[in-house]
Design a protein around this motif. Structure first.
Motif, PDB file in Angstrom:
ATOM      1  N   ALA A  24      15.437  30.963  25.256  1.00 19.77           N
ATOM      2  CA  ALA A  24      15.997  29.621  25.063  1.00 19.77           C
ATOM      3  C   ALA A  24      16.658  29.458  23.713  1.00 19.77           C
ATOM      4  N   VAL A  25      16.452  30.451  22.857  1.00 20.94           N
ATOM      5  CA  VAL A  25      16.965  30.333  21.501  1.00 20.94           C
ATOM      6  C   VAL A  25      18.315  31.013  21.400  1.00 20.94           C
ATOM      7  N   ALA A  26      19.297  30.306  20.961  1.00 17.40           N
ATOM      8  CA  ALA A  26      20.610  30.897  20.735  1.00 17.40           C
ATOM      9  C   ALA A  26      21.212  30.253  19.508  1.00 17.40           C
ATOM     10  N   ALA A  27      21.998  31.008  18.818  1.00 14.49           N
ATOM     11  CA  ALA A  27      22.656  30.418  17.655  1.00 14.49           C
ATOM     12  C   ALA A  27      23.520  29.266  18.137  1.00 14.49           C
ATOM     13  N   CYS A  28      23.359  28.156  17.466  1.00 14.25           N
ATOM     14  CA  CYS A  28      24.039  26.940  17.946  1.00 14.25           C
ATOM     15  C   CYS A  28      25.352  26.697  17.226  1.00 14.25           C
ATOM     16  N   ASP A  87       7.948  24.266  26.493  1.00 17.42           N
ATOM     17  CA  ASP A  87       8.993  23.404  25.948  1.00 17.42           C
ATOM     18  C   ASP A  87       9.159  23.536  24.437  1.00 17.42           C
ATOM     19  N   TYR A  88       8.250  24.256  23.804  1.00 15.03           N
ATOM     20  CA  TYR A  88       8.180  24.163  22.348  1.00 15.03           C
ATOM     21  C   TYR A  88       9.441  24.661  21.636  1.00 15.03           C
ATOM     22  N   THR A  89       9.804  25.902  21.850  1.00 13.49           N
ATOM     23  CA  THR A  89      10.959  26.444  21.136  1.00 13.49           C
ATOM     24  C   THR A  89      12.244  25.743  21.548  1.00 13.49           C
ATOM     25  N   LYS A  90      12.338  25.384  22.826  1.00 15.21           N
ATOM     26  CA  LYS A  90      13.518  24.645  23.293  1.00 15.21           C
ATOM     27  C   LYS A  90      13.626  23.298  22.585  1.00 15.21           C
ATOM     28  N   THR A  93      14.921  23.872  19.077  1.00 16.15           N
ATOM     29  CA  THR A  93      16.329  24.261  19.175  1.00 16.15           C
ATOM     30  C   THR A  93      17.228  23.059  19.432  1.00 16.15           C
ATOM     31  N   ALA A  94      16.760  22.141  20.278  1.00 17.71           N
ATOM     32  CA  ALA A  94      17.583  20.992  20.678  1.00 17.71           C
ATOM     33  C   ALA A  94      17.518  19.826  19.702  1.00 17.71           C
ATOM     34  N   THR A  95      16.605  19.883  18.738  1.00 12.43           N
ATOM     35  CA  THR A  95      16.417  18.767  17.811  1.00 12.43           C
ATOM     36  C   THR A  95      17.228  18.960  16.539  1.00 12.43           C
ATOM     37  N   ASP A  96      17.944  17.940  16.130  1.00 11.30           N
ATOM     38  CA  ASP A  96      18.709  18.007  14.891  1.00 11.30           C
ATOM     39  C   ASP A  96      17.756  18.213  13.715  1.00 11.30           C
ATOM     40  N   ALA A  97      18.207  18.954  12.728  1.00 10.31           N
ATOM     41  CA  ALA A  97      17.347  19.267  11.576  1.00 10.31           C
ATOM     42  C   ALA A  97      16.765  18.014  10.933  1.00 10.31           C
ATOM     43  N   SER A  98      17.523  16.950  10.914  1.00 11.24           N
ATOM     44  CA  SER A  98      17.062  15.714  10.279  1.00 11.24           C
ATOM     45  C   SER A  98      15.920  15.047  11.042  1.00 11.24           C
ATOM     46  N   LYS A  99      15.729  15.456  12.305  1.00  8.05           N
ATOM     47  CA  LYS A  99      14.692  14.845  13.140  1.00  8.05           C
ATOM     48  C   LYS A  99      13.461  15.746  13.282  1.00  8.05           C
ATOM     49  N   LEU A 100      13.504  16.906  12.676  1.00  7.15           N
ATOM     50  CA  LEU A 100      12.378  17.835  12.769  1.00  7.15           C
ATOM     51  C   LEU A 100      11.252  17.395  11.835  1.00  7.15           C
ATOM     52  N   PRO A 101      10.023  17.880  12.063  1.00  7.16           N
ATOM     53  CA  PRO A 101       8.888  17.455  11.254  1.00  7.16           C
ATOM     54  C   PRO A 101       8.878  18.084   9.874  1.00  7.16           C
ATOM     55  N   PHE A 114      16.327  29.792  13.259  1.00  3.89           N
ATOM     56  CA  PHE A 114      16.133  28.462  12.691  1.00  3.89           C
ATOM     57  C   PHE A 114      16.610  28.394  11.241  1.00  3.89           C
ATOM     58  N   VAL A 115      16.500  29.498  10.528  1.00  9.23           N
ATOM     59  CA  VAL A 115      17.043  29.543   9.166  1.00  9.23           C
ATOM     60  C   VAL A 115      18.571  29.495   9.241  1.00  9.23           C
ATOM     61  N   TYR A 116      19.132  30.249  10.161  1.00  7.80           N
ATOM     62  CA  TYR A 116      20.578  30.296  10.370  1.00  7.80           C
ATOM     63  C   TYR A 116      21.139  28.903  10.640  1.00  7.80           C
ATOM     64  N   ASN A 117      20.389  28.123  11.404  1.00  8.47           N
ATOM     65  CA  ASN A 117      20.815  26.769  11.755  1.00  8.47           C
ATOM     66  C   ASN A 117      20.237  25.710  10.833  1.00  8.47           C
ATOM     67  N   LYS A 118      19.783  26.148   9.647  1.00  9.61           N
ATOM     68  CA  LYS A 118      19.326  25.253   8.573  1.00  9.61           C
ATOM     69  C   LYS A 118      18.223  24.298   9.014  1.00  9.61           C
TER      70      LYS A 118
END
Length: 447
Positions: A24-28, A87-90, A93-101, A114-118
């Protein structure tokens, strides 16, 4: 990954739930580059924490760790959210960085993406020196990019060959006592054949075929064959010349030859029921295997294909969200979470090798003289993901945002080879596909 036994999945494969969501993880298409820094903040207030919902005993251990932290001081309060495995990794992946914990758990192989996508910040400035120094070298290797630590784990993982001593003795098969006298690939194959000759159905080996080889199990379990043959899934950002060498092709030809003697293990009980004398598996198999075989169970290293015996390693890790406004508080929680009390509670719950030096040394299972001492010895000789020498043993899967492509193409090639495809052709096809994807994405630069 689907196992033939629900019980073994819930009690034993937790350390490999790391492998489930990777497709489910792909560079976005997000910005590349390390160096995203969290804000230090006041070190007080409420922080949010996300974690995968593992087996019930794991969830209970984590909830207890949070409760203890919250009641131990008044400055920081943790609000924990558990998200189902599937559902965890998806979700990340689908959550904007500003909305992550502020703090989140993540599958080790997904870290680079996840580092690549900041979405992750380096944690070096926020966790204590004691926490960093007590982490095992293998755990630190999995969580490090360009000298910066992005993740630390409560536990690790490992592979070996489980053997039924009673069946080996009956067939007159001598077996290794540890890493110092590991079987060569030829010796392992000879043992498989000799045991099969004594078996009523001619099947002496379990490769956990029921998990499927065109899956993360295929990569985790059998990339060690590639590394042990002197190859690599990726070297300097390229698969060609690393994955498709003649030595790796020869090693997979040997792997292919084992199919004749392999129990397909459709019920997940090939080893516990005595149908197979050897089982290629991980630390998570130990509880069921030990219960079934008792003193007849022995744990051996994987065979050596020329570059030394190798094993996979890595599991869930913990890090800090790149957009947190309270890195100091996040670090304080991680210091608490990764102490010996919590690490021991978690590894008691799931049976995995501890991710801290002190907890691992004190473990009844993994300490010197313990039944799983071999796994600790292997993890004490980490290779990282690139410097795969003959003397190191535990190899980290490639730390790259392009890992989903690497694992998908390699595991498909492995499955094709097991099904009868020419190893050289299958590996060359996989290498071309990996390199084309990396070319299309400018090599997934992380710095």
């Amino acid at each position: 990954m689907n196992t033939g036994s629900r019980r073994s999945r819930r009690t034993a494969l937790t350390a490999l739930t790391l492998v489930l969501p990777l497709t489910a993880v792909a560079a976005c298409g997000g910005g590349s580059g390390t160096g995203t820094s969290a804000e230090q903040g006041s070190g007080t207030g409420t922080i949010t924490v996300w974690a995968h919902q593992g087996q019930a005993s794991e969830a209970a251990a984590l909830q207890s760790a949070v409760k203890t932290f919250n009641s131990s001081q008044q400055k920081v309060k943790v609000k924990l959210t558990l998200i189902p495995d599937a559902d965890y990794t998806k979700t990340i992946t689908a959550t904007d960085a500003s909305k992550l914990p502020d703090v989140m758990e993540f599958d080790g192989p997904t870290m680079a993406n996840f580092v690549y996508n900041k979405k992750l910040a380096a944690i070096d400035s926020y966790v204590s020196g004691k926490t960093l120094s007590n982490a095992t070298d293998a755990i630190k290797a999995e969580g490090r990019i360009d000298g910066k630590q992005y993740g630390l784990g409560m536990y690790d993982s490992g592979l070996g060959v489980y053997a039924n001593k009673k069946l080996l003795d009956a067939a007159g098969v001598k077996y290794p006592t540890g890493l110092s006298d590991d079987w060569t690939a030829a010796e392992f194959t000879a043992a498989v054949k000799k045991l099969a000759a004594k078996d009523s159905d001619g099947k002496s080996l379990d490769l956990q075929e029921n998990n499927g080889f065109a899956s993360e199990w295929g990569t985790y379990a059998f990339a060690p064959v590639v590394w042990s043959a002197g190859g690599s899934l990726l070297k300097d950002g390229k698969a060609a010349g690393a994955l498709d060498t003649s030595a790796v092709a020869s090693a997979l030809k040997t792997f292919q030859s084992w199919k004749t003697y392999t129990d397909p293990n459709t019920d997940g009980n090939a080893f516990t029921k005595g149908r197979a004398a050897l089982s290629w598996g991980g630390h998570w198999n130990y509880p069921a295997y030990s219960k079934a075989l008792g003193k007849d169970l022995v744990v051996l290293p994987l065979p050596d294909f020329g570059n030394g015996a190798k094993t996979g390693q890595g599991s869930w890790e913990w890090g800090i969200g790149a957009d947190t406004k309270n890195g100091k508080a996040a670090g304080a929680f991680l210091d608490s979470l990764l102490n010996d009390t919590n690490v021991t509670a978690m590894t008691t719950a799931n049976g995995a090798p501890a991710g801290t030096r002190s907890a691992l040394a004190a473990s009844a299972l993994y300490k010197k003289g313990g039944p799983l001492q071999l796994f600790a010895e292997q993890l004490a000789k980490p290779c990282g993901d690139s410097d795969i020498t003959k003397s190191c043993v535990a190899v980290t899967r490639p730390i790259t945002a392009g890992y989903p492509t690497v694992t998908a193409k390699f595991s498909q090639a492995l499955s094709d080879v097991y099904g009868g495809a020419d190893p050289k052709t299958a590996l060359a096809k996989a290498a071309r596909a990996i390199d084309q994807d990396f070319s299309d994405n400018d090599g997934y630069p992380l710095s």
